[in-house]
Design an enzyme around this catalytic site. Structure first.
Site, PDB file in Angstrom:
ATOM      1  N   GLU A 142      -4.612   3.877  -8.144  1.00 57.90           N
ATOM      2  CA  GLU A 142      -5.821   4.502  -7.596  1.00 57.90           C
ATOM      3  C   GLU A 142      -5.902   5.935  -8.104  1.00 57.90           C
ATOM      4  O   GLU A 142      -5.015   6.744  -7.835  1.00 57.90           O
ATOM      5  CB  GLU A 142      -5.811   4.491  -6.061  1.00 57.90           C
ATOM      6  CG  GLU A 142      -7.102   5.108  -5.540  1.00 57.90           C
ATOM      7  CD  GLU A 142      -7.140   5.381  -4.046  1.00 57.90           C
ATOM      8  OE1 GLU A 142      -6.317   4.853  -3.280  1.00 57.90           O
ATOM      9  OE2 GLU A 142      -8.021   6.175  -3.663  1.00 57.90           O
TER      10      GLU A 142
ATOM     11  N   HIS B   4      -0.442  10.901  -2.359  1.00 59.11           N
ATOM     12  CA  HIS B   4      -1.747  10.523  -1.804  1.00 59.11           C
ATOM     13  C   HIS B   4      -2.704  11.702  -1.654  1.00 59.11           C
ATOM     14  O   HIS B   4      -3.866  11.623  -2.036  1.00 59.11           O
ATOM     15  CB  HIS B   4      -1.578   9.840  -0.443  1.00 59.11           C
ATOM     16  CG  HIS B   4      -2.882   9.457   0.176  1.00 59.11           C
ATOM     17  ND1 HIS B   4      -3.599  10.313   0.995  1.00 59.11           N
ATOM     18  CD2 HIS B   4      -3.629   8.327   0.059  1.00 59.11           C
ATOM     19  CE1 HIS B   4      -4.723   9.705   1.367  1.00 59.11           C
ATOM     20  NE2 HIS B   4      -4.765   8.513   0.810  1.00 59.11           N
TER      21      HIS B   4
ATOM     22  N   ASP C  59      -1.216   6.115  -5.567  1.00 57.33           N
ATOM     23  CA  ASP C  59      -2.264   7.130  -5.759  1.00 57.33           C
ATOM     24  C   ASP C  59      -1.822   8.174  -6.775  1.00 57.33           C
ATOM     25  O   ASP C  59      -0.674   8.617  -6.735  1.00 57.33           O
ATOM     26  CB  ASP C  59      -2.536   7.827  -4.427  1.00 57.33           C
ATOM     27  CG  ASP C  59      -2.820   6.831  -3.316  1.00 57.33           C
ATOM     28  OD1 ASP C  59      -3.872   6.190  -3.367  1.00 57.33           O
ATOM     29  OD2 ASP C  59      -1.969   6.696  -2.407  1.00 57.33           O
TER      30      ASP C  59
ATOM     31  N   ASP D  22       0.695  -1.806   4.620  1.00 60.27           N
ATOM     32  CA  ASP D  22       1.824  -0.874   4.667  1.00 60.27           C
ATOM     33  C   ASP D  22       3.127  -1.605   4.973  1.00 60.27           C
ATOM     34  O   ASP D  22       4.194  -1.013   4.920  1.00 60.27           O
ATOM     35  CB  ASP D  22       1.597   0.169   5.775  1.00 60.27           C
ATOM     36  CG  ASP D  22       0.376   1.040   5.526  1.00 60.27           C
ATOM     37  OD1 ASP D  22       0.001   1.207   4.356  1.00 60.27           O
ATOM     38  OD2 ASP D  22      -0.193   1.557   6.511  1.00 60.27           O
TER      39      ASP D  22
ATOM     40  N   LYS E  49      -7.059   9.443  -7.770  1.00 59.14           N
ATOM     41  CA  LYS E  49      -7.525  10.256  -6.636  1.00 59.14           C
ATOM     42  C   LYS E  49      -8.377  11.418  -7.157  1.00 59.14           C
ATOM     43  O   LYS E  49      -8.008  12.582  -7.024  1.00 59.14           O
ATOM     44  CB  LYS E  49      -6.319  10.770  -5.846  1.00 59.14           C
ATOM     45  CG  LYS E  49      -5.753   9.742  -4.885  1.00 59.14           C
ATOM     46  CD  LYS E  49      -6.641   9.594  -3.660  1.00 59.14           C
ATOM     47  CE  LYS E  49      -6.089   8.603  -2.655  1.00 59.14           C
ATOM     48  NZ  LYS E  49      -7.145   7.938  -1.872  1.00 59.14           N
TER      49      LYS E  49
ATOM     50  N   HIS F 283       0.827  -1.206   0.000  1.00 61.43           N
ATOM     51  CA  HIS F 283       0.000   0.000   0.000  1.00 61.43           C
ATOM     52  C   HIS F 283       0.861   1.257   0.000  1.00 61.43           C
ATOM     53  O   HIS F 283       1.687   1.455   0.905  1.00 61.43           O
ATOM     54  CB  HIS F 283      -0.891  -0.038   1.257  1.00 61.43           C
ATOM     55  CG  HIS F 283      -1.826   1.104   1.386  1.00 61.43           C
ATOM     56  ND1 HIS F 283      -1.777   1.991   2.444  1.00 61.43           N
ATOM     57  CD2 HIS F 283      -2.859   1.507   0.600  1.00 61.43           C
ATOM     58  CE1 HIS F 283      -2.739   2.883   2.299  1.00 61.43           C
ATOM     59  NE2 HIS F 283      -3.413   2.624   1.199  1.00 61.43           N
ATOM     60  N   ARG F 284       0.710   2.092  -1.010  1.00 63.05           N
ATOM     61  CA  ARG F 284       1.546   3.302  -1.231  1.00 63.05           C
ATOM     62  C   ARG F 284       3.032   2.910  -1.233  1.00 63.05           C
ATOM     63  O   ARG F 284       3.883   3.643  -0.736  1.00 63.05           O
ATOM     64  CB  ARG F 284       1.288   4.378  -0.176  1.00 63.05           C
ATOM     65  CG  ARG F 284      -0.167   4.766  -0.018  1.00 63.05           C
ATOM     66  CD  ARG F 284      -0.371   5.922   0.946  1.00 63.05           C
ATOM     67  NE  ARG F 284      -1.724   5.952   1.485  1.00 63.05           N
ATOM     68  CZ  ARG F 284      -2.154   6.701   2.469  1.00 63.05           C
ATOM     69  NH1 ARG F 284      -1.324   7.575   3.022  1.00 63.05           N
ATOM     70  NH2 ARG F 284      -3.401   6.647   2.905  1.00 63.05           N
TER      71      ARG F 284
ATOM     72  N   GLU G 159       0.193  -0.789  -4.748  1.00 64.76           N
ATOM     73  CA  GLU G 159      -0.895   0.183  -4.866  1.00 64.76           C
ATOM     74  C   GLU G 159      -0.299   1.573  -4.743  1.00 64.76           C
ATOM     75  O   GLU G 159       0.598   1.794  -3.915  1.00 64.76           O
ATOM     76  CB  GLU G 159      -1.924  -0.039  -3.739  1.00 64.76           C
ATOM     77  CG  GLU G 159      -3.186   0.812  -3.866  1.00 64.76           C
ATOM     78  CD  GLU G 159      -3.187   2.120  -3.102  1.00 64.76           C
ATOM     79  OE1 GLU G 159      -4.163   2.869  -3.200  1.00 64.76           O
ATOM     80  OE2 GLU G 159      -2.183   2.438  -2.399  1.00 64.76           O
TER      81      GLU G 159
HETATM   82  O1  G3P Z   1      -6.621   1.811  -2.753  1.00 68.61           O
HETATM   83  C1  G3P Z   1      -6.779   1.435  -1.429  1.00 68.61           C
HETATM   84  C2  G3P Z   1      -6.472   2.542  -0.467  1.00 68.61           C
HETATM   85  O2  G3P Z   1      -5.257   3.125  -0.819  1.00 68.61           O
HETATM   86  C3  G3P Z   1      -7.543   3.579  -0.407  1.00 68.61           C
HETATM   87  O3  G3P Z   1      -7.315   4.524   0.580  1.00 68.61           O
HETATM   88  O4  G3P Z   1      -6.634   6.730   1.380  1.00 68.61           O
HETATM   89  O5  G3P Z   1      -4.994   4.892   1.401  1.00 68.61           O
HETATM   90  O6  G3P Z   1      -5.690   5.893  -0.754  1.00 68.61           O
HETATM   91  P1  G3P Z   1      -6.099   5.544   0.643  1.00 68.61           P
HETATM   92 MG    MG Z   2      -4.706   4.597  -2.221  1.00 66.89          MG
END
Ligand code: G3P
Ligand code: MG
Length: 242
Positions: free
Chosen positions: A111, A51, A38, A231, A113, A9-10, A36
């Site tokens: 993702e 993000h 953003d 994470d 945004k 994640h990120r 993943e």
């Molecule tokens: O794509 C899953 C997750 O990343 C969504 O929430 O705020 O971490 O981008 P956020």
């Molecule tokens: Mg995200």
């Protein structure tokens, strides 16, 4: 449990500055199956990986991404706030990320945004880059903005899409039925075995975000989710692959 895939994640947000090349490289090293990230758009129309709508939280500068040019954005440091060790990390463009990942064995979850700012032609620009790097088979596009998901479907039906949810609405099953998308990306907190099985019955791949504790990772794996976003990809690999 060993079948569940792990998406960083990120990047490896827990151990590296989020959404930077340092985080993405660490995610690869950790053995994650996918990454993943953003995406927002600069004032001169370049998809960049960050993000928030602003630079304030994660960088040495301030201001809204939509008001800044790529040149402005490339000036700021996106690593030092996490730790001095990462000073010099820049906000990557999506193109720079694709240039690094295209020859690696990793899945990609971009993702968009665009749930706060309606970035003009963000969908078109992201699709163009995916095609440029022949990443159609390895990329999942997701957004909290389901209108944007519909637009992506019309523009690029061949590229997989997923519906992102923050708090799951009561009528989520109906929304999934109507949308007929491939992916369901709910918040991990509050997710139940019943919800996972309802989505899977409809043919959805279930990829909750995020689980950072071993007990949460195991619980989601037992629910039968397809992917766990975390994470801490190295911890997830150690927890789920032993
Ligand atoms: O794509 C899953 C997750 O990343 C969504 O929430 O705020 O971490 O981008 P956020
Ligand atoms: Mg995200």
């Amino acid at each position: 449990m060993k079948d569940v895939m792990i998406f960083a994640h990120r990047g490896s947000k827990g151990t590296r500055p989020e959404n930077t090349m340092a985080a993405f490289m660490e995610a690869e090293k950790s053995g994650a199956d996918g990454i993943e990230l953003d995406v927002h758009l600069t004032s001169d129309g370049v998809p960049v990986i960050i993000h928030d709508e602003t630079l304030d939280r994660t960088t040495t500068s301030t201001g809204r991404v939509e008001k800044l040019t790529l040149a402005d954005i490339k000036e700021v440091d996106a690593g030092v706030k996490f730790s001095g060790e990462y000073s010099g990390e820049r906000i990557p463009t999506l193109k720079e990320f694709f240039d690094w990942i295209y020859n690696k064995n990793l899945l990609i979850n971009v993702e968009l945004k665009n749930d706060v700012v309606a970035y003009k032609e963000l969908e078109e620009k992201v699709i163009r880059l995916i095609r440029e790097y022949n990443l159609e088979q390895r990329t999942i596009l997701s957004s909290f903005n389901h209108e944007s998901i519909r637009k992506l479907k019309a523009l690029a039906p061949d590229i997989e899409r997923a519906l992102l949810f923050e708090n799951l609405p009561d009528d989520y099953e109906r929304l999934l039925t109507e949308a007929k998308e491939a992916g369901f990306h709910p918040k991990a907190k509050g997710l139940t075995a019943e919800i996972v099985s309802a989505a899977k019955k409809q043919g959805y791949k279930v990829r909750p975000w995020i689980a950072n504790k071993p007990e949460d990772m195991k619980r989601l794996a037992e629910y039968g989710v397809d992917v766990i976003m975390t994470d801490f990809p190295a911890l997830a690999v150690a927890t789920l692959r032993q």
